[in-house]
Design a protein around this motif. Structure first.
Motif, PDB file in Angstrom:
ATOM      1  N   LYS A 201     -84.701  63.167 -29.215  1.00 31.45           N
ATOM      2  CA  LYS A 201     -85.365  61.941 -28.772  1.00 31.45           C
ATOM      3  C   LYS A 201     -84.402  61.011 -28.043  1.00 31.45           C
ATOM      4  O   LYS A 201     -84.273  59.829 -28.378  1.00 31.45           O
ATOM      5  N   ILE A 202     -83.749  61.565 -27.044  1.00 31.69           N
ATOM      6  CA  ILE A 202     -82.862  60.816 -26.159  1.00 31.69           C
ATOM      7  C   ILE A 202     -83.361  61.017 -24.735  1.00 31.69           C
ATOM      8  O   ILE A 202     -83.530  62.146 -24.281  1.00 31.69           O
ATOM      9  N   ILE A 203     -83.589  59.935 -24.020  1.00 31.02           N
ATOM     10  CA  ILE A 203     -84.093  60.004 -22.655  1.00 31.02           C
ATOM     11  C   ILE A 203     -82.910  60.168 -21.700  1.00 31.02           C
ATOM     12  O   ILE A 203     -81.900  59.468 -21.806  1.00 31.02           O
ATOM     13  N   SER A 204     -83.050  61.091 -20.764  1.00 29.57           N
ATOM     14  CA  SER A 204     -81.994  61.341 -19.787  1.00 29.57           C
ATOM     15  C   SER A 204     -82.622  61.975 -18.554  1.00 29.57           C
ATOM     16  O   SER A 204     -83.608  62.711 -18.674  1.00 29.57           O
ATOM     17  N   PRO A 205     -82.077  61.718 -17.368  1.00 27.80           N
ATOM     18  CA  PRO A 205     -82.605  62.386 -16.175  1.00 27.80           C
ATOM     19  C   PRO A 205     -82.098  63.811 -16.106  1.00 27.80           C
ATOM     20  O   PRO A 205     -81.016  64.077 -15.596  1.00 27.80           O
ATOM     21  N   GLU A 206     -82.832  64.749 -16.607  1.00 24.95           N
ATOM     22  CA  GLU A 206     -82.387  66.140 -16.670  1.00 24.95           C
ATOM     23  C   GLU A 206     -82.755  66.885 -15.389  1.00 24.95           C
ATOM     24  O   GLU A 206     -81.936  67.052 -14.498  1.00 24.95           O
ATOM     25  N   GLY A 207     -84.011  67.325 -15.268  1.00 27.75           N
ATOM     26  CA  GLY A 207     -84.421  67.952 -14.024  1.00 27.75           C
ATOM     27  C   GLY A 207     -84.271  67.014 -12.839  1.00 27.75           C
ATOM     28  O   GLY A 207     -84.018  67.448 -11.707  1.00 27.75           O
ATOM     29  N   ALA A 208     -84.393  65.709 -13.098  1.00 27.29           N
ATOM     30  CA  ALA A 208     -84.260  64.726 -12.021  1.00 27.29           C
ATOM     31  C   ALA A 208     -82.868  64.702 -11.411  1.00 27.29           C
ATOM     32  O   ALA A 208     -82.691  64.212 -10.289  1.00 27.29           O
ATOM     33  N   LEU A 209     -81.873  65.231 -12.118  1.00 25.86           N
ATOM     34  CA  LEU A 209     -80.522  65.281 -11.558  1.00 25.86           C
ATOM     35  C   LEU A 209     -80.489  66.100 -10.272  1.00 25.86           C
ATOM     36  O   LEU A 209     -79.640  65.869  -9.396  1.00 25.86           O
ATOM     37  N   ILE A 210     -81.403  67.057 -10.167  1.00 28.21           N
ATOM     38  CA  ILE A 210     -81.451  67.907  -8.977  1.00 28.21           C
ATOM     39  C   ILE A 210     -81.697  67.065  -7.729  1.00 28.21           C
ATOM     40  O   ILE A 210     -81.232  67.393  -6.633  1.00 28.21           O
ATOM     41  N   GLY A 211     -82.396  65.949  -7.885  1.00 31.52           N
ATOM     42  CA  GLY A 211     -82.745  65.109  -6.748  1.00 31.52           C
ATOM     43  C   GLY A 211     -81.702  64.073  -6.380  1.00 31.52           C
ATOM     44  O   GLY A 211     -81.964  63.220  -5.523  1.00 31.52           O
ATOM     45  N   ILE A 212     -80.530  64.104  -7.022  1.00 33.75           N
ATOM     46  CA  ILE A 212     -79.471  63.137  -6.720  1.00 33.75           C
ATOM     47  C   ILE A 212     -78.451  63.822  -5.810  1.00 33.75           C
ATOM     48  O   ILE A 212     -77.679  64.672  -6.264  1.00 33.75           O
TER      49      ILE A 212
END
Length: 771
Positions: free
Chosen positions: A214-225
């Motif tokens: 239960k920790i929020i993090s940009p996981e798949g979203a890292l691909i878009g950086i």
């Protein structure tokens, strides 16, 4: 030649906050100097002098940033940017080390601090662990960000499903924004000031672990950086040990969880050209375990990582000083902290045999770039779909579940896990508890959002435990990369714990099925988060423009040409097929009977594709000359009982001296790494295994012997097994100071290898042998 490589390849590395010292000079390729205090430039220089490529690592969500918090940096107090829970309590990593709700000001501060590392000449910067706790989202800074992002006043995350979901999405965005800001700014600084291309990496836990914890993090979203050049998969005993439920039994399943964690992490680089290092930790953050426990679980995670042949780069140890100077078990600090305070009974330093094994593994990991590999058994690609959206719905707002029941269930499961770890068989007691969960609707709802993450593990464990190398797959990548699903013939999906971010995800899934894919959908529409304001329940989307869809699966089924609420069964769709099971996936955890029915249903789907899934309790990968194999426990009555046996001519890579064997038998809960000599029959010169780095191995000009240069860490018994054309008749060895070094050597005729052994004092040793 195998094992002999340039450090510039950066295949293996470690992170360390201490300066260089002889016993942590374990001869990997690069070192990530940790932290940006005043000693950082000196530490960078020291490791560079010792021959390492040097990177810098520091935390992005927490760190020794008191000068920022207390206003020394810019004259303004920034404690309002600490993550805070609903009760006004700061969420901290240490006494004066809060987790941050990252603002633009904080990003600017970190950028300025990190310029010193660029000035010191580091090749790359790693910003680790972008973490926003699910229970956070109440600080003043976060409330300001909410207003700016959503253009509406902040709502307390516990007040509604929509408020929690929107707050969670914002948390992931804030860290994605911060990473992009820092990465771009530092790259520009390095290029304009020094003419140097700086690399920027993100070490992060897996999407599976963060969702479970239960920790929020940009996981798949890292691909878009665009600024991000790659990642470190922070998977280790600490992330893989937490309990899950299979066949009604709550327990640790380190190997299986690690296999799934590494699997989802490799999806971050698939098709991107970015780099991924898999991490292993020879111990873990909790200091209260024994060395036997650490070794047992280390090998579980290491072997799980090697079963993913698409990745061949490794962080071989975080904090090697903690490992090689540490004394364990030690009592953890107050309030469950991980800082050791005093020795527990039986505390001791690292056993010499384990130290040798770890140094051997360091070198082994450097030889994993193998073009040829194959799994034993079924070749069909089977994936379970995950998404960042699963992070946004791991807890419920007030009014969904009875908090007292949920807390009691968590406590009971944790107690069962601990007792099972200590050797007590609590299977019947655990299954009795799961029967109660099965029958009590409120308790079951609490179970779905528990720390055991049953919606995912319910779909994964029954397959993996029976030898199907199922892999987590990023749902959102179907939008990012054409052909992303090409490696998979069967995908398993449930929208009971994730949500598609837009309708084109369903459209792409439907197109994939119609082109020949097999989709297994498991879900009953009971997830409360179907009610959030999503694209699927907007009235303009549905046929006729009325009412929307109660949940996104109905839109998917419509795109597939099915009824929006199909009954259980198997449906032909274009060239592919869809299997529908109207069941909440967390229920698959509760009983062995449901797990068995699930396997039978999937086996039917695979058979229709011409794939025969033969139940087995092992995963085995042949990777170049290496055989990596793990046998799992908990097999049912339909599982083969015989041992998994390898016959041939092998070196046992988990034995300090790379013992030569002709048969290896594995039973439940055992694993191995073997070197298969049949793969190098024509080679006369080859490093088979070594716990010292081999810099060179060359025949003498006259062909009557060889020269070799090697180096290992201090206080280590080093072994090297080398394939040579002839046995060694005599040899001489001396270190870089000109001192003689005693080296023992033993020939094995069957493998045409010489085993060398010496006591290392962290000196480069030159060996000259005569045949």
């Amino acid at each position: 030649m195998a094992y002999i490589r340039e450090r510039s390849q950066e295949l293996t590395g470690y992170q360390e906050s201490a300066t260089w010292q002889p016993n942590i000079d374990i001869q990997c390729d690069f070192v990530m100097v940790y932290g940006i205090d005043a000693t950082m430039p000196e530490r960078v220089q020291k490791f560079r002098e010792k021959g390492y490529v040097v990177h810098l690592m520091t935390g992005i969500s927490w760190g020794e940033y008191q000068d920022y918090l207390y206003g020394k940096y810019d004259g303004r107090n920034h404690w309002d940017e600490s993550q805070m829970d609903r009760y006004g309590k700061h969420i901290k990593h240490g006494k004066e080390v809060p987790y941050m709700s990252p603002t633009i000001a904080f990003a600017e501060y970190l950028t300025q601090k990190l310029k010193a590392a660029v000035d010191a000449g580091v090749e790359a910067i790693h910003m680790e662990e972008p973490e926003f706790w699910d229970r956070g989202g109440y600080s003043e800074a976060f409330q300001r960000e909410y207003l700016l992002y959503y253009r509406e006043p902040w709502k307390a995350p516990h007040s509604s499903l929509d408020a929690r979901y929107k707050a969670s999405k914002l948390k992931a965005y804030l860290y994605a924004r911060t990473l992009g800001y820092i990465g771009n700014a530092l790259k520009e600084y390095a290029l304009t000031k020094y003419g140097r291309v700086l690399r920027f990496y993100v070490p992060t836990h897996s999407l599976l672990n963060y969702t479970q914890w239960k920790i929020i993090s940009p996981e798949g979203a890292l691909i878009g950086i665009p600024a991000v050049d790659g990642y470190i998969a922070q998977v280790w005993t600490g992330t893989s040990r937490p309990a899950n439920v299979y066949a009604g039994v709550v327990k640790e399943r380190t190997f299986e969880t690690a296999f799934l964690e590494y699997g989802i992490m490799q999806e971050l680089v698939k098709g991107t050209g970015r780099r991924m290092w898999f991490l292993h930790d020879p111990i873990e953050d909790n200091p209260e375990y024994t060395w036997d426990d650490y070794r047992y679980n280390y090998l579980k995670t290491a072997i799980a990582s090697l079963l993913h042949p698409a990745v061949c780069n490794y962080e071989i140890c975080p904090w090697p000083r903690r490992v090689f100077d540490g004394v364990f078990p030690r009592k953890a600090g107050l309030a469950g902290g991980t800082v050791p305070t005093w020795n527990m009974q039986g505390a001791k330093a690292i056993p010499p045999e384990y130290a040798t094994l770890l140094n051997s593994m360091v070198q082994l990991f450097g030889d994993m770039d193998q073009a040829e590999y194959s799994f034993e058994g079924i070749e069909e690609g089977v994936g379970i779909l995950m998404s960042d959206s699963g992070l946004f719905q791991r807890s419920y707002p007030d009014g969904i579940i009875t908090e007292e029941k949920a807390a009691a269930l968590e406590h009971a499961m944790e107690a069962l896990k601990d007792r099972m770890h200590d050797g007590e068989d609590c299977s019947v007691e655990s299954q009795t508890l799961m029967e109660k969960v099965k029958e009590d609707k409120d308790l079951y709802q609490s179970f779905t959002q528990s720390s055991t993450f049953p919606n995912f593990f319910g779909m994964a464990m029954p397959l993996l435990k029976y030898g199907l190398p199922v892999r987590p797959v990023l749902l959102d990548n179907i939008r990012r990369y054409p052909g992303y699903f090409d490696d998979y013939m069967t995908l398993i999906l449930s929208y009971e714990y994730i949500k598609p971010e837009s309708p084109d995800v369903n459209n792409a899934l439907a197109a994939w099925v119609k082109s020949g894919g097999s989709l297994v959908y498991i879900g009953d529409g009971s997830d409360p988060y179907h009610q959030v304001a999503g694209w699927w329940n907007r009235s303009s989307l549905s046929a006729g423009g009325k009412g929307g869809y109660p949940n996104p699966s109905e839109h998917l089924f419509e795109m597939l040409g099915l009824s929006v609420t199909p009954k259980d069964g198997l449906y032909e769709v274009g060239k592919g097929r869809v299997m529908v099971w109207n069941l909440s996936p967390a229920r698959l955890c509760l009983t062995s009977e449901l797990a068995g029915e699930y396997r039978s249903r999937l086996k039917e789907v695979l058979a229709l594709r011409g794939s025969e899934w033969r139940y087995t309790n092992q995963l085995t990968l042949r990777r170049g000359p290496y055989i990596i194999s793990a046998v799992m426990d908990e097999g049912g009555e339909d599982m083969p009982r015989e041992a998994h046996v390898f016959k041939g001519l092998y070196a046992d890579m988990l034995a300090g001296d790379y013992a030569i064997i002709k048969e290896k038998s594995l039973t439940k809960d055992e694993n191995t790494i073997l070197f298969d000599f049949s793969k190098i029959e024509e080679e006369d010169w080859r490093v088979i295994g070594c716990s010292a780095r081999v810099f060179s191995l060359d025949p003498t000009e006259e062909g009557t012997g060889f020269t070799m240069r090697v180096k290992a860490a201090d206080r280590l018994k080093a072994f090297l097994r080398i394939r040579l054309p002839k046995p060694v008749a005599s040899l001489e060895a001396e270190d870089e100071k000109g001192r003689k070094v005693p080296v023992k050597y033993t020939w094995d005729e069957d493998t045409r290898t010489e085993l060398f052994c010496y006591d290392s004092s962290n000196q480069e040793v030159s060996i000259r042998g005569v045949f």
